[in-house]
Design an enzyme around this catalytic site. Structure first.
Site, mmCIF file in Angstrom:
data_model
loop_
_atom_site.group_PDB
_atom_site.id
_atom_site.type_symbol
_atom_site.label_atom_id
_atom_site.label_comp_id
_atom_site.label_asym_id
_atom_site.label_seq_id
_atom_site.Cartn_x
_atom_site.Cartn_y
_atom_site.Cartn_z
ATOM 1 N N GLY A 1 0.685 -1.137 -0.151
ATOM 2 C CA GLY A 1 0.103 -0.119 -0.008
ATOM 3 C C GLY A 1 0.838 1.282 -0.165
ATOM 4 N NE ARG B 1 -2.013 -4.471 -0.760
ATOM 5 C CZ ARG B 1 -1.751 -3.881 0.279
ATOM 6 N NH1 ARG B 1 -0.566 -4.740 0.801
ATOM 7 N NH2 ARG B 1 -2.019 -2.671 0.620
ATOM 8 C CG ASP C 1 2.923 -9.674 5.264
ATOM 9 O OD1 ASP C 1 3.435 -10.474 6.431
ATOM 10 O OD2 ASP C 1 1.809 -9.046 5.333
ATOM 11 C CE LYS D 1 4.608 0.121 2.525
ATOM 12 N NZ LYS D 1 3.557 -0.702 1.760
ATOM 13 C CB THR D 2 2.910 0.174 6.641
ATOM 14 O OG1 THR D 2 1.457 0.141 6.520
ATOM 15 C CG2 THR D 2 3.318 -0.132 8.027
ATOM 16 C CB ILE D 3 -0.566 4.533 6.287
ATOM 17 C CG1 ILE D 3 -1.601 3.544 5.943
ATOM 18 C CG2 ILE D 3 0.004 5.463 5.265
ATOM 19 C CD1 ILE D 3 -2.940 3.973 5.694
ATOM 20 C CG ASP D 4 -1.475 -0.499 7.984
ATOM 21 O OD1 ASP D 4 -2.080 0.555 7.654
ATOM 22 O OD2 ASP D 4 -1.666 -1.560 7.492
ATOM 23 C CE LYS E 1 -28.221 18.448 10.560
ATOM 24 N NZ LYS E 1 -29.280 19.020 9.575
ATOM 25 C CD GLU F 1 -8.015 -1.152 7.327
ATOM 26 O OE1 GLU F 1 -8.941 -0.780 6.356
ATOM 27 O OE2 GLU F 1 -7.058 -1.438 6.955
ATOM 28 C CD GLU G 1 -10.247 9.204 2.596
ATOM 29 O OE1 GLU G 1 -9.507 7.988 2.488
ATOM 30 O OE2 GLU G 1 -11.431 9.500 2.484
#
Ligand code: FBP
Length: 548
Positions: free
Chosen positions: A78, A142, A173, A199-202, A239, A308, A422
């Site tokens: 990703g 991937r 991985d 690397k990874t945004i996670d 609301k 998630e 995004e």
């Protein structure tokens, strides 16, 4: 490419680097290392790359002549903000060693190496992509690099291009596979080094020596900006309840960091759900209680952050996924041959009684997702499971029951959101631009030092960049054995949220107040120009982890 005004201005940004990397470096080696767990099993699988020392680069006045060395680069998995700067750092680092060095990019991920699809990355191409988000310079993919046929096929093109080292920019991985490749090339004396970059945004590829995976900082800032905007909107109209699912795979680092940044009314941390053995029903009750308490004060609005990966951490569903993984690893063809409308019944008939009952109780879409579309590493694609809708609906039902019973008298109008893609290609924050460039530059130093099976490491990143420490960590040091596709495999241990860690503890000590009162913070957009306290902040997670 038509460039925006910001892109043009940002291209001129000079990433900050550890002081040592500004000149010639020499390597300092530490003591031998061992894997985080399962030492015997990991050592057996990596006889040539196990036990190597942690290394650090320090300045030297020695003059060193480096022979030419071409380098190959792969972006794997990703997207994460800053990938282009890793490549720019590798490029500048390799050129500083020897101006005749060349950098080749393999196209669309590891598949490019196997299929011999590549492009030389020249100075003008690199300049186009400095400080930009995305992985579009060479694309990503991937494909899993795992078989000796693939490794041999890759070696053909590496030899043809006279490539001495391959840098794989990827998550846990991909870096595991990089290490398997390093071991193989060393074992056959291929003359190709393999270096990884985290690397990874996670944010789940981190440990004592890897402080952060790149992209986490920028992605969390982008999500926090938007959640902040939603919170201001909901505090204005008063609301809606917003159920916001955040990307991040299994670990809840992104949800936790966003919660620390925006102070929402509710944030689920999957690791806590697992530790407390909570069911979906327990979670629904907790959220509904917060909604009811706010309603009692006249506040029929709020925000709920949902990681998630949540569904995988609910113990009953975790057990189900594990049995499904094992079952499908051996019966995928049989399963694929069943008509789509029969597949649910087929799975129900094959599972153990407990798991079968849990599976049968899940809504159709969620159940289907658990059996389909695993990624090439065997992970359930949690980003496709609509837990935000599931929870909003279940909370609504619970509140309706309470209303009937006279226990709740508010109004509940939910809105659902999913923030993921995004944030993955946003222009890197200063932190990610600097960190990534430094990781790439460090990778070139590891190559020059003849290292293989190492991950580029840049530490002390809550201090000003000139005090950052550049070095390398043997990938085998981060490994343990885990069950994948029904077999025990060596993999880099995933970093989950630690419930005894400072970031979670800070969150836990404030969440009651944030739940009932409206304590929103509105972080606003990432700033690239301006005072350092606005532009150069690290994540709150990293600051708290480092006791700052
Ligand atoms: P990586 O581990 O490859 O960095 O993946 C990051 C991620 O954004 C996860 O958070 C998400 O679950 C997954 O990618 C989505 O994958 P895809 O891009 O294939 O839809």
């Amino acid at each position: 490419m038509t460039k925006s005004a910001l892109q043009v201005a940002r291209a001129a940004y000079k990433p900050k680097m550890p002081k040592a990397l500004h000149g010639t470096v020499k390597i300092e080696e530490g003591a031998a290392t061992q894997s985080v767990a399962d030492q015997e099993a990991v050592e057996k699988l990596f006889p040539h790359t196990y036990g190597m020392p942690i290394v650090k680069f320090v300045e030297t006045t020695d003059k060193i002549d480096y022979p030419t060395a071409n380098v190959g680069v792969i972006l794997s998995g990703g997207q994460a903000p800053g990938g282009h700067n890793v490549i720019a750092g590798i490029f500048d680092g390799m050129k500083s060693l020897n101006k005749d060095n060349k950098v080749y990019g393999f196209l669309m991920g590891p598949g490019g190496l196997i299929d011999h699809k590549y492009q030389e990355l020249t100075a003008d191409i690199i300049d186009e992509y400095r400080n930009t988000g995305g992985f579009d310079i060479i694309g990503s993919g991937r494909t899993k690099l795992e078989t000796t046929e693939q490794f041999d096929k890759g070696l053909e093109i590496l030899k043809k291009l006279n490539i001495k080292a391959l840098v794989i920019i990827g998550g846990d991985d991909s870096n595991t596979n990089a290490c398997v490749l390093a071991e193989y090339y060393k074992a056959i004396n291929a003359g190709v080094q393999v270096i990884g970059c985290p690397k990874t945004i996670d944010g789940d590829l981190k440990n004592e020596m890897i402080e952060a995976s790149f992209g986490f900082d920028t992605a969390c800032k982008v999500y926090s900006e938007v959640i902040g905007n939603i919170q201001r909107d909901c505090n204005s109209a008063r609301k809606y309840w917003h159920f916001i699912k955040l990307m991040g795979r299994s670990a809840s680092h992104i949800a936790l960091e966003c919660a620390l940044q925006v102070q929402p009314n509710f944030c689920i941390i999957s690791e806590e759900v697992e530790a407390k053995e909570q069911s979906l029903d327990d979670i629904v009750n907790e959220i509904a209680t917060a909604v009811a308490k706010r309603a009692a004060k006249g506040d029929n609005f709020g925000t709920v952050l949902i990681p998630e990966g949540l569904i995988e951490f609910v113990p009953a569903i975790k057990a189900l996924i594990s049995e499904l993984n094992d079952y499908l690893a051996h019966h995928q063809d049989e399963f694929d041959a069943i008509a789509k409308d029969q597949q649910r019944q087929y799975i129900i008939s094959k599972l153990s009684a407990d798991n079968s009952a849990v599976y049968a109780s899940l809504p159709e879409g969620v159940a289907r997702q658990l059996t389909l579309d695993r990624d090439p590493h065997g992970n359930v694609q949690v980003s496709l499971i609509e837990t935000e809708k599931l929870l909003a609906e279940m909370v609504g039902n619970r509140l309706a029951e309470w209303k009937k019973a006279g226990k709740y008298a508010g109004k509940f109008s939910p809105q659902v959101h999913f923030f993921g893609y995004e944030g993955r290609c946003a222009g890197p924050s200063n932190y990610d631009a600097d960190y990534c460039y430094s990781l790439g530059y460090t990778a070139s130093a590891l190559i020059a030092a003849g290292k293989t099976g190492y991950m580029s490491s840049v530490r002390n990143t809550t201090a000003p960049a000139d005090q950052w420490i550049a070095g390398g960590v043997p990938v085998t040091m981060m490994m343990n054995m885990e069950r994948r596709h029904g077999e025990m495999k060596p993999v880099i241990q995933k970093a989950l949220v630690k419930l005894d860690g400072a970031p979670f503890k800070f969150f836990a000590s404030n969440r009651e107040n944030w739940a009932i009162n409206t304590e929103y913070v509105y972080p606003g957009p990432i700033q690239y120009f301006g005072p350092t306290e606005v532009c150069d902040q690290t994540t709150i997670t990293l600051r708290l982890e480092q006791g700052k």
